[in-house]
Design a protein around this motif. Structure first.
Motif, PDB file in Angstrom:
ATOM      1  N   PRO A  90      41.082  27.676 -11.451  1.00 45.48           N
ATOM      2  CA  PRO A  90      40.208  27.144 -10.403  1.00 45.48           C
ATOM      3  C   PRO A  90      38.817  26.869 -10.968  1.00 45.48           C
ATOM      4  O   PRO A  90      38.391  27.521 -11.926  1.00 45.48           O
ATOM      5  CB  PRO A  90      40.136  28.274  -9.371  1.00 45.48           C
ATOM      6  N   SER A 147      24.946  37.541  -8.460  1.00 45.10           N
ATOM      7  CA  SER A 147      23.699  38.052  -7.891  1.00 45.10           C
ATOM      8  C   SER A 147      22.608  37.789  -8.903  1.00 45.10           C
ATOM      9  O   SER A 147      22.868  37.699 -10.098  1.00 45.10           O
ATOM     10  CB  SER A 147      23.791  39.545  -7.616  1.00 45.10           C
ATOM     11  N   GLY A 167      34.646  25.689  -9.657  1.00 41.16           N
ATOM     12  CA  GLY A 167      33.670  25.308  -8.638  1.00 41.16           C
ATOM     13  C   GLY A 167      32.672  24.357  -9.263  1.00 41.16           C
ATOM     14  O   GLY A 167      33.006  23.242  -9.661  1.00 41.16           O
ATOM     15  N   GLY A 168      31.429  24.827  -9.433  1.00 39.31           N
ATOM     16  CA  GLY A 168      30.388  23.979 -10.006  1.00 39.31           C
ATOM     17  C   GLY A 168      30.396  23.955 -11.527  1.00 39.31           C
ATOM     18  O   GLY A 168      29.640  23.199 -12.138  1.00 39.31           O
ATOM     19  N   GLY A 169      31.213  24.801 -12.150  1.00 40.77           N
ATOM     20  CA  GLY A 169      31.271  24.829 -13.615  1.00 40.77           C
ATOM     21  C   GLY A 169      29.986  25.338 -14.252  1.00 40.77           C
ATOM     22  O   GLY A 169      29.631  24.939 -15.358  1.00 40.77           O
ATOM     23  N   THR A 170      29.280  26.243 -13.571  1.00 42.94           N
ATOM     24  CA  THR A 170      28.036  26.776 -14.150  1.00 42.94           C
ATOM     25  C   THR A 170      28.249  28.126 -14.830  1.00 42.94           C
ATOM     26  O   THR A 170      27.287  28.730 -15.315  1.00 42.94           O
ATOM     27  CB  THR A 170      26.934  26.945 -13.076  1.00 42.94           C
ATOM     28  N   GLY A 171      29.476  28.603 -14.855  1.00 46.25           N
ATOM     29  CA  GLY A 171      29.775  29.886 -15.508  1.00 46.25           C
ATOM     30  C   GLY A 171      29.349  29.842 -16.971  1.00 46.25           C
ATOM     31  O   GLY A 171      29.477  28.811 -17.636  1.00 46.25           O
ATOM     32  N   THR A 226      28.980  26.970  -6.602  1.00 44.83           N
ATOM     33  CA  THR A 226      29.658  26.969  -5.303  1.00 44.83           C
ATOM     34  C   THR A 226      29.855  28.397  -4.786  1.00 44.83           C
ATOM     35  O   THR A 226      29.790  29.364  -5.556  1.00 44.83           O
ATOM     36  CB  THR A 226      31.050  26.320  -5.427  1.00 44.83           C
ATOM     37  N   THR A 283      21.251  28.688 -10.669  1.00 44.84           N
ATOM     38  CA  THR A 283      22.084  27.485 -10.598  1.00 44.84           C
ATOM     39  C   THR A 283      22.442  27.137  -9.153  1.00 44.84           C
ATOM     40  O   THR A 283      23.444  26.474  -8.908  1.00 44.84           O
ATOM     41  CB  THR A 283      23.373  27.720 -11.401  1.00 44.84           C
ATOM     42  N   ILE A 319      40.576  30.964  -3.744  1.00 49.04           N
ATOM     43  CA  ILE A 319      39.871  31.335  -2.514  1.00 49.04           C
ATOM     44  C   ILE A 319      39.507  30.015  -1.834  1.00 49.04           C
ATOM     45  O   ILE A 319      38.833  29.166  -2.438  1.00 49.04           O
ATOM     46  CB  ILE A 319      38.586  32.142  -2.799  1.00 49.04           C
TER      47      ILE A 319
HETATM   48  C1  LIG Z   1      20.980  28.950 -16.290  1.00 43.40           C
HETATM   49  C2  LIG Z   1      21.998  29.795 -15.593  1.00 43.40           C
HETATM   50  C3  LIG Z   1      21.557  30.813 -14.770  1.00 43.40           C
HETATM   51  C4  LIG Z   1      22.487  31.633 -14.121  1.00 43.40           C
HETATM   52  N1  LIG Z   1      22.015  32.636 -13.329  1.00 43.40           N
HETATM   53  C5  LIG Z   1      22.897  33.481 -12.745  1.00 43.40           C
HETATM   54  C6  LIG Z   1      22.425  34.582 -11.961  1.00 43.40           C
HETATM   55  O1  LIG Z   1      21.236  34.788 -11.783  1.00 43.40           O
HETATM   56  N2  LIG Z   1      23.355  35.396 -11.415  1.00 43.40           N
HETATM   57  C7  LIG Z   1      24.696  35.195 -11.584  1.00 43.40           C
HETATM   58  O2  LIG Z   1      25.496  35.958 -11.049  1.00 43.40           O
HETATM   59  N3  LIG Z   1      25.167  34.155 -12.321  1.00 43.40           N
HETATM   60  C8  LIG Z   1      24.310  33.307 -12.898  1.00 43.40           C
HETATM   61  N4  LIG Z   1      24.779  32.262 -13.656  1.00 43.40           N
HETATM   62  C9  LIG Z   1      26.233  32.073 -13.827  1.00 43.40           C
HETATM   63  C10 LIG Z   1      26.886  31.110 -12.792  1.00 43.40           C
HETATM   64  O3  LIG Z   1      25.949  30.182 -12.307  1.00 43.40           O
HETATM   65  C11 LIG Z   1      27.484  31.912 -11.646  1.00 43.40           C
HETATM   66  O4  LIG Z   1      28.518  32.715 -12.144  1.00 43.40           O
HETATM   67  C12 LIG Z   1      28.039  31.043 -10.499  1.00 43.40           C
HETATM   68  O5  LIG Z   1      28.358  31.899  -9.422  1.00 43.40           O
HETATM   69  C13 LIG Z   1      29.281  30.255 -10.860  1.00 43.40           C
HETATM   70  O6  LIG Z   1      29.568  29.367  -9.794  1.00 43.40           O
HETATM   71  P1  LIG Z   1      30.362  28.005 -10.068  1.00 43.40           P
HETATM   72  O7  LIG Z   1      30.659  27.373  -8.758  1.00 43.40           O
HETATM   73  O8  LIG Z   1      29.640  27.182 -11.048  1.00 43.40           O
HETATM   74  O9  LIG Z   1      31.716  28.585 -10.683  1.00 43.40           O
HETATM   75  P2  LIG Z   1      32.543  28.109 -11.965  1.00 43.40           P
HETATM   76  O10 LIG Z   1      31.718  28.264 -13.195  1.00 43.40           O
HETATM   77  O11 LIG Z   1      33.151  26.798 -11.698  1.00 43.40           O
HETATM   78  O12 LIG Z   1      33.678  29.217 -11.957  1.00 43.40           O
HETATM   79  C14 LIG Z   1      33.362  30.562 -12.167  1.00 43.40           C
HETATM   80  C15 LIG Z   1      34.631  31.396 -11.981  1.00 43.40           C
HETATM   81  O13 LIG Z   1      35.036  31.357 -10.624  1.00 43.40           O
HETATM   82  C16 LIG Z   1      36.369  30.869 -10.499  1.00 43.40           C
HETATM   83  N5  LIG Z   1      36.413  30.087  -9.251  1.00 43.40           N
HETATM   84  C17 LIG Z   1      35.535  29.146  -8.835  1.00 43.40           C
HETATM   85  N6  LIG Z   1      35.854  28.729  -7.606  1.00 43.40           N
HETATM   86  C18 LIG Z   1      36.964  29.403  -7.234  1.00 43.40           C
HETATM   87  C19 LIG Z   1      37.781  29.422  -6.065  1.00 43.40           C
HETATM   88  N7  LIG Z   1      37.497  28.672  -4.993  1.00 43.40           N
HETATM   89  N8  LIG Z   1      38.861  30.239  -6.038  1.00 43.40           N
HETATM   90  C20 LIG Z   1      39.166  31.028  -7.095  1.00 43.40           C
HETATM   91  N9  LIG Z   1      38.419  31.069  -8.218  1.00 43.40           N
HETATM   92  C21 LIG Z   1      37.327  30.269  -8.284  1.00 43.40           C
HETATM   93  C22 LIG Z   1      36.634  30.089 -11.761  1.00 43.40           C
HETATM   94  O14 LIG Z   1      38.005  30.068 -12.098  1.00 43.40           O
HETATM   95  C23 LIG Z   1      35.818  30.891 -12.775  1.00 43.40           C
HETATM   96  O15 LIG Z   1      36.560  31.997 -13.221  1.00 43.40           O
HETATM   97  C24 LIG Z   1      23.875  31.418 -14.301  1.00 43.40           C
HETATM   98  C25 LIG Z   1      24.317  30.365 -15.108  1.00 43.40           C
HETATM   99  C26 LIG Z   1      23.388  29.569 -15.757  1.00 43.40           C
HETATM  100  C27 LIG Z   1      23.880  28.450 -16.616  1.00 43.40           C
END
Ligand SMILES: Cc1cc2nc3c(=O)[nH]c(=O)nc-3n(C[C@H](O)[C@H](O)[C@H](O)COP(=O)(O)OP(=O)(O)OC[C@H]3O[C@@H](n4cnc5c(N)ncnc54)[C@H](O)[C@@H]3O)c2cc1C
Length: 414
Positions: free
Chosen positions: A88, A168, A90-94, A158, A153, A275
């Motif tokens: 899965p 968090s 979401g925004g790919g910011t992991g 997402t 991010t 989810i």
């Molecule tokens: C500059 C920077 C700062 C950041 N600061 C923080 C911070 O302060 N705190 C923090 O916690 N994180 C931080 N992060 C990390 C990241 O932004 C978080 O983990 C964010 O919550 C990921 O959201 P996403 O939608 O981009 O998820 P993605 O990167 O797309 O996915 C993250 C994980 O969630 C899973 N996933 C996504 N959507 C679903 C779904 N619907 N159902 C099941 N699995 C799913 C994916 O498989 C993957 O394992 C930061 C990253 C960067 C680059």
């Protein structure tokens, strides 16, 4: 990036496996409503996230609704597709490559991004998990409410990603982690079973454990691990505020003793289920806020001092290093915040270079109380100003508008 992929011999069609093409074709014939993209452009775009890794997937699936996710899950459970790998996204910011795979990326953010319900009175929202954090808070603002877990991010991460990484950041001392705000989750398990998870009684747990699907299995296994390994979990899990991403077995039973599968789903990094929807707790936006910009000659000084500053009970502290600061200074956005970082001179008239900042925020509904906290902090800062390892200057921003500019600068720089 494309050059690098080409150098790795990842040719446009070379890595597509027949079983993946068959899987995608079968989805099409079974009425998948979203987009199916085994093309090179989509694969390349989703071969990276915010980590250092690059993995070219076999294709990208963009489900339009829950039925599409059920279809994907059910099909992947059939024997001829048992080797299909799904991830899965979401925004790919992991930052750890969590959403990357050499199988199929299932991008939930493109179509499943609707805010379904806002209940102002009871202070909760129900959203599809492709909703972006800033999108949610923008929709909540007219109601005077906000979703509290914060991250840099927030304009692209997402709710699904936040739940799966138990995100968090700034403000977590006061507001906790994403999981602390999750009331209910709707999921599709890998056999295609849809499930609504929330705290349940022991009688309900006993019934669910009788089910012969993945939901029954998940409850049986989680309950068994908790019952058999409770002492080990208690002894080994570190006692951290932030806790950890991963299966939070220590909290599978909440404070009232109820079993809650959401403790395991939150932080599972997409490894247990898709989810699809979340019911989330939201909070009133604090009426008053102030942000103290404390400046240091070195990042290490700022970092060390952040711990001491916790004694002044702020809502949040964010330490910013000189790299982020320099990026911001070279961006057009700096003009909007430069006034908070004026040039200062030391005892011998030399210009003091800012190499670290602590952004210390106070929020509250009582202005006098907030001002009293500020007065205590600034009295402390005045008393130690210029001492070894301490700050040499500070400024104060007041009100959501001014403070928002500084957080925007901070977010833009990273
Ligand atoms: C500059 C920077 C700062 C950041 N600061 C923080 C911070 O302060 N705190 C923090 O916690 N994180 C931080 N992060 C990390 C990241 O932004 C978080 O983990 C964010 O919550 C990921 O959201 P996403 O939608 O981009 O998820 P993605 O990167 O797309 O996915 C993250 C994980 O969630 C899973 N996933 C996504 N959507 C679903 C779904 N619907 N159902 C099941 N699995 C799913 C994916 O498989 C993957 O394992 C930061 C990253 C960067 C680059």
């Amino acid at each position: 990036m494309i050059k690098q992929l080409a150098e790795n011999n990842l040719t446009q069609t070379g890595t597509l496996k027949q079983e993946y093409l068959d899987f995608i074709d079968t989805l099409k014939t079974q009425g998948f409503k979203g987009d199916l993209n085994p093309d090179y452009a989509n694969r390349v775009v989703l071969s990276t996230d915010n980590s250092i890794y690059q993995i070219l997937p076999q294709g990208v699936l963009y489900p339009r609704n829950i039925d599409d996710l059920v279809l994907i899950a059910k099909l992947s459970n059939e024997s001829q597709f048992k080797d299909i790998v799904l991830s899965p996204r979401g925004g790919g910011t992991g930052t750890n490559g969590q959403s990357l795979t050499d199988g199929l990326v299932v991008d939930i953010s493109r179509h499943m991004n609707t805010i379904l319900e806002i209940n102002e009175e009871e202070r909760w929202v129900r959203v599809q998990t492709g909703v972006v954090k800033d999108q949610l808070n923008k929709a909540l603002k007219p109601y005077g409410l906000f979703f509290a877990p914060e991250l840099s991010t927030s304009n692209r991460a997402t709710i699904g990603g936040m739940i799966n990484t138990d995100a968090s950041g700034q403000g977590s001392v006061l507001y906790g982690k994403t999981r602390d705000h999750v009331l209910e989750l709707n999921s599709v398990f890998l056999d295609g079973t849809e499930w609504l998870s929330k705290p349940i009684s022991d009688d309900e747990l006993a019934q669910i454990k009788q089910r012969d699907d993945r939901v029954g299995e998940a409850h049986r296994i989680a309950d068994q691990i908790f019952n058999e390994q409770q002492a080990l979990i208690e002894a080994k899990f570190p006692k951290l505020n932030r806790c950890l991403t991963g299966y939070d077995l220590a909290h599978i039973r909440d404070d009232s003793g109820q079993f809650n599968l959401n403790s395991i789903l939150c932080g599972a990094e997409g490894s247990l289920a898709f989810i699809t929807e979340a019911k989330l707790n939201v909070l009133p936006i604090p009426k008053f806020s102030a942000l103290v910009n404390i400046q240091y000659g070195s990042f290490n000084d700022a970092l060390r001092d952040a711990k001491d500053l916790m004694d002044w009970n702020p809502t949040s502290i964010e330490t910013v290093d000189s790299k982020v600061l320099n990026l911001a200074m070279n961006d057009i956005i700096w003009d909007t915040v430069a006034t908070y970082y004026p040039k200062t001179t030391g005892p011998e008239g030399e210009e003091q270079q800012i190499a670290g900042i602590n952004l210390v925020e106070y929020t509250g509904d009582d202005e006098a109380e907030l001002d009293a906290k500020l007065t205590k902090l600034t009295a402390h800062l005045d008393s130690i100003s210029g001492s070894e390892g301490k700050s040499f200057a500070y400024t104060i921003a007041k009100g959501a508008g001014e403070i928002g500019k500084i957080w925007t600068m901070r977010k833009k720089a990273v």
